[in-house]
Structure formats: structure tokens, C-alpha cells
Design a protein around this motif. Structure first.
Motif, mmCIF file in Angstrom:
data_model
loop_
_atom_site.group_PDB
_atom_site.id
_atom_site.type_symbol
_atom_site.label_atom_id
_atom_site.label_comp_id
_atom_site.label_asym_id
_atom_site.label_seq_id
_atom_site.Cartn_x
_atom_site.Cartn_y
_atom_site.Cartn_z
ATOM 1 N N PRO A 34 -41.700 45.782 118.983
ATOM 2 C CA PRO A 34 -42.736 44.840 119.426
ATOM 3 C C PRO A 34 -42.728 44.513 120.928
ATOM 4 O O PRO A 34 -43.795 44.548 121.551
ATOM 5 C CB PRO A 34 -42.475 43.598 118.577
ATOM 6 N N PRO A 35 -41.570 44.223 121.536
ATOM 7 C CA PRO A 35 -41.624 43.962 122.981
ATOM 8 C C PRO A 35 -42.066 45.189 123.781
ATOM 9 O O PRO A 35 -42.806 45.062 124.756
ATOM 10 C CB PRO A 35 -40.184 43.583 123.351
ATOM 11 N N ILE A 40 -44.063 47.587 122.795
ATOM 12 C CA ILE A 40 -45.503 47.805 122.598
ATOM 13 C C ILE A 40 -46.313 46.743 123.333
ATOM 14 O O ILE A 40 -47.320 47.041 123.978
ATOM 15 C CB ILE A 40 -45.832 47.808 121.093
ATOM 16 N N LYS A 41 -45.873 45.492 123.254
ATOM 17 C CA LYS A 41 -46.633 44.404 123.866
ATOM 18 C C LYS A 41 -46.608 44.472 125.393
ATOM 19 O O LYS A 41 -47.615 44.246 126.049
ATOM 20 C CB LYS A 41 -46.088 43.061 123.390
ATOM 21 N N LEU A 42 -45.450 44.778 125.973
ATOM 22 C CA LEU A 42 -45.327 44.792 127.427
ATOM 23 C C LEU A 42 -45.871 46.067 128.064
ATOM 24 O O LEU A 42 -46.248 46.060 129.229
ATOM 25 C CB LEU A 42 -43.864 44.590 127.833
ATOM 26 N N GLU A 43 -45.894 47.154 127.305
ATOM 27 C CA GLU A 43 -46.451 48.430 127.751
ATOM 28 C C GLU A 43 -45.860 48.924 129.068
ATOM 29 O O GLU A 43 -46.550 49.515 129.897
ATOM 30 C CB GLU A 43 -47.972 48.339 127.861
#
Length: 55
Positions: A21-22, A24-27
Motif C-alpha cells: 500500500p505505501p 502504490i500510494k506514494l508512487e
């Protein structure tokens, strides 16, 4: 052997669920690379432990 395989897979899924998740979210490309290296190392260790015949 089955217990070792199942608990190892559960651990890998939990690791991916925690790290994905981090990333993917931060990209951030660098973060994604580090996460992939970490997951790759965990998968390698899992495979090596399954090959071990110490049971």
C-alpha cells in the motif's frame, strides 16, 4: 512440510500486504524498487527453506 509451506505463504502474503500500500500510494520508483527487492529476498528465503531437508 505442509505446515512449513502454509505458514511461509501466509508470511509472504502478509509481507506483501504490509509493503504494497505505501509503495502504490506514494508512487515513488525508488520505493517500489526497494519493496520489490525485499519481497524478492523473502521469496528466495522461502524457497531455500522449503528445499531444506532438516524436518
Amino acid at each position: 512440510m505442509k505446515l512449513k509451506m502454509v505458514t511461509g505463504l501466509v508470511g509472504l502474503v502478509m509481507l506483501i500486504g504490509f509493503l504494497a500500500p505505501p509503495a502504490i500510494k506514494l508512487e515513488k520508483v525508488s520505493l517500489i524498487v526497494v519493496v520489490l527487492i525485499g519481497v524478492g529476498m523473502a521469496v528466495y528465503e522461502y524457497i531455500e527453506n522449503l528445499r531444506d531437508k532438516d524436518d
